[in-house]
Design a protein around this motif. Structure first.
Motif, short mmCIF file in Angstrom:
data_model
loop_
_atom_site.label_atom_id
_atom_site.label_comp_id
_atom_site.label_asym_id
_atom_site.label_seq_id
_atom_site.Cartn_x
_atom_site.Cartn_y
_atom_site.Cartn_z
N VAL A 64 4.62 6.83 2.14
CA VAL A 64 5.61 7.04 1.22
C VAL A 64 6.82 6.58 1.58
O VAL A 64 7.44 6.87 2.69
CB VAL A 64 5.66 8.59 0.84
CG1 VAL A 64 6.81 9.03 -0.43
CG2 VAL A 64 4.25 9.20 0.26
N GLY A 65 7.77 5.79 0.61
CA GLY A 65 8.99 5.21 1.10
C GLY A 65 9.93 5.94 0.22
O GLY A 65 10.53 6.92 0.59
N SER A 66 10.23 5.32 -1.04
CA SER A 66 11.51 5.79 -1.73
C SER A 66 11.32 7.37 -2.27
O SER A 66 12.44 7.67 -2.24
CB SER A 66 11.71 4.69 -2.82
OG SER A 66 10.29 4.60 -3.52
N PHE A 67 10.26 7.67 -2.68
CA PHE A 67 10.09 9.13 -3.14
C PHE A 67 10.63 10.01 -2.13
O PHE A 67 11.51 11.07 -2.34
CB PHE A 67 8.81 9.46 -3.33
CG PHE A 67 8.89 10.97 -4.00
CD1 PHE A 67 8.24 11.90 -3.12
CD2 PHE A 67 9.27 11.07 -5.36
CE1 PHE A 67 8.23 13.14 -3.42
CE2 PHE A 67 8.94 12.63 -5.41
CZ PHE A 67 8.51 13.56 -4.83
N PRO A 109 2.71 -6.42 -2.09
CA PRO A 109 3.82 -6.21 -1.05
C PRO A 109 5.03 -6.76 -1.08
O PRO A 109 5.08 -7.70 -1.85
CB PRO A 109 2.80 -6.86 0.15
CG PRO A 109 1.51 -7.16 -0.49
CD PRO A 109 1.60 -7.02 -1.99
N GLY A 110 5.97 -6.41 -0.66
CA GLY A 110 7.31 -6.95 -0.57
C GLY A 110 8.53 -6.17 -0.75
O GLY A 110 9.59 -6.24 -0.29
N LEU A 111 8.37 -4.90 -1.61
CA LEU A 111 9.51 -4.53 -2.10
C LEU A 111 9.00 -2.82 -2.13
O LEU A 111 7.81 -2.48 -2.42
CB LEU A 111 9.83 -4.50 -3.30
CG LEU A 111 10.55 -6.03 -3.72
CD1 LEU A 111 10.64 -6.17 -5.06
CD2 LEU A 111 11.82 -5.89 -2.82
N VAL A 163 -3.24 4.41 1.81
CA VAL A 163 -2.87 3.78 0.63
C VAL A 163 -1.23 3.67 0.75
O VAL A 163 -0.59 4.78 1.33
CB VAL A 163 -3.25 4.53 -0.69
CG1 VAL A 163 -2.81 5.92 -0.74
CG2 VAL A 163 -2.98 3.91 -2.03
N ASP A 164 -0.87 2.75 -0.02
CA ASP A 164 0.72 2.22 0.34
C ASP A 164 1.41 1.80 -0.88
O ASP A 164 0.91 0.68 -1.18
CB ASP A 164 0.86 1.34 1.56
CG ASP A 164 2.20 0.84 2.00
OD1 ASP A 164 2.07 0.13 2.94
OD2 ASP A 164 3.12 1.45 1.49
N GLY A 165 2.20 2.45 -1.36
CA GLY A 165 3.00 1.83 -2.55
C GLY A 165 3.12 2.58 -3.62
O GLY A 165 2.23 3.00 -4.23
N GLY A 166 4.29 3.15 -4.45
CA GLY A 166 4.44 3.93 -5.46
C GLY A 166 4.01 5.32 -5.12
O GLY A 166 3.62 5.77 -6.56
N ILE A 167 3.84 5.72 -4.28
CA ILE A 167 3.30 7.10 -3.92
C ILE A 167 4.41 8.32 -4.26
O ILE A 167 5.63 8.19 -3.88
CB ILE A 167 2.72 7.30 -2.78
CG1 ILE A 167 1.40 6.45 -2.70
CG2 ILE A 167 1.97 8.97 -2.80
CD1 ILE A 167 0.52 6.75 -1.62
C1 DX5 Z 1 5.59 -2.51 0.37
C2 DX5 Z 1 5.55 -1.78 1.62
C3 DX5 Z 1 5.38 -0.02 1.28
C4 DX5 Z 1 6.72 0.38 0.61
C5 DX5 Z 1 6.26 1.69 0.19
O1 DX5 Z 1 5.40 -4.03 0.77
O2 DX5 Z 1 4.37 -2.01 2.24
O3 DX5 Z 1 4.98 0.42 2.44
O4 DX5 Z 1 7.50 0.14 1.43
O5 DX5 Z 1 7.39 2.03 -0.55
P1 DX5 Z 1 7.49 3.07 -1.85
O6 DX5 Z 1 6.91 4.37 -1.40
O7 DX5 Z 1 8.90 2.98 -2.08
O8 DX5 Z 1 6.57 2.32 -2.93
#
Ligand code: DX5
Ligand code: ZN
Length: 214
Positions: A195-198, A142-144, A175-179
């Motif tokens: 999903v964030g950055s994608f 968690p964090g970025l 599930v959360d992160g790197g998707i």
């Molecule tokens: C990380 C956050 C995630 C993150 C996902 O601590 O909990 O929600 O923002 O971002 P991506 O999809 O860019 O990994």
């Protein structure tokens, strides 16, 4: 894709057009808006307090998925309950008494999520499976935003899936992160993917379509 999509805005936290980009996301085919709330203590990064967040969101938004990465979980539950989110998810590692937090979130008529970091074993959740609405597997530290999907997360998803089937629990698996369009295929047993950055690094509709096509 049967699973639901929860879009994280962490990677546009410092974007001057964040308000417009949130509206664009809300007008797309995402199911939830994922709010990563970080206090700069539980994780080094600091994101939004309630009063900052409320200024970025349209009134009466109905599909919030709040992910608390904070130490003072109670304070943030009281604050973010005001936004009437669908879910409030807290990190197991941040609290001494998970039951107290689970009950506090339930008292606000909000669905309860419990999240575990990559190094926390599934077995640490044994006492809570029957009580929560959502289990969040962190597939990055968690964090970025923008980190690489940790492959060990797949085993945890499989384990959560079989525990739920065997015991007839009702929690959904998130599930959360790197998707991205590649790692999404590891998440077929999940009910919600974050999903964030994608998405936010590309054309929103196009990226969402790529994920749903899997
Ligand atoms: C990380 C956050 C995630 C993150 C996902 O601590 O909990 O929600 O923002 O971002 P991506 O999809 O860019 O990994
Ligand atoms: Zn998150």
């Amino acid at each position: 894709m049967v699973m639901k999509l929860s879009a994280s805005i962490l990677s546009i936290q410092h974007d001057s057009a964040i308000k417009e980009k949130i509206s664009k996301l809300l007008n797309s085919s995402i199911n939830y808006l994922h709010l990563d709330i970080m206090d700069g203590n539980f994780v080094a990064n600091k994101t939004w307090e309630y009063n900052e967040m409320v200024n970025l969101l349209p009134k009466n938004i109905k599909n919030l998925d709040v992910h608390l990465m904070v130490n003072d979980v109670k304070k943030y539950v009281y604050d973010f309950a005001l936004l009437k989110p669908v879910y409030i998810t807290f990190q197991l590692e941040a609290v001494n008494n998970p039951l107290e937090i689970i009950n506090l979130i339930k008292e606000h008529d909000i669905k309860v999520g419990i999240a575990i970091k990559p190094n926390t074993p599934i077995s640490f959740l044994n006492d809570y499976f029957a009580l929560v609405d959502l289990v969040l597997v962190m597939s990055v530290e968690p964090g970025l935003g923008g980190q690489k999907f940790l492959d060990d997360s797949v085993k945890k998803i499989e384990e959560l899936y079989s525990i739920r089937e065997k015991n007839n629990y009702k929690y959904v698996i998130e599930v959360d992160g790197g998707i991205n369009d590649r790692t999404v295929s590891y998440c077929s047993k999940c009910d919600i993917i974050v999903v964030g950055s994608f998405i936010t690094n590309g054309n929103y509709e196009e990226r969402i379509k790529q994920l749903k096509a899997k």
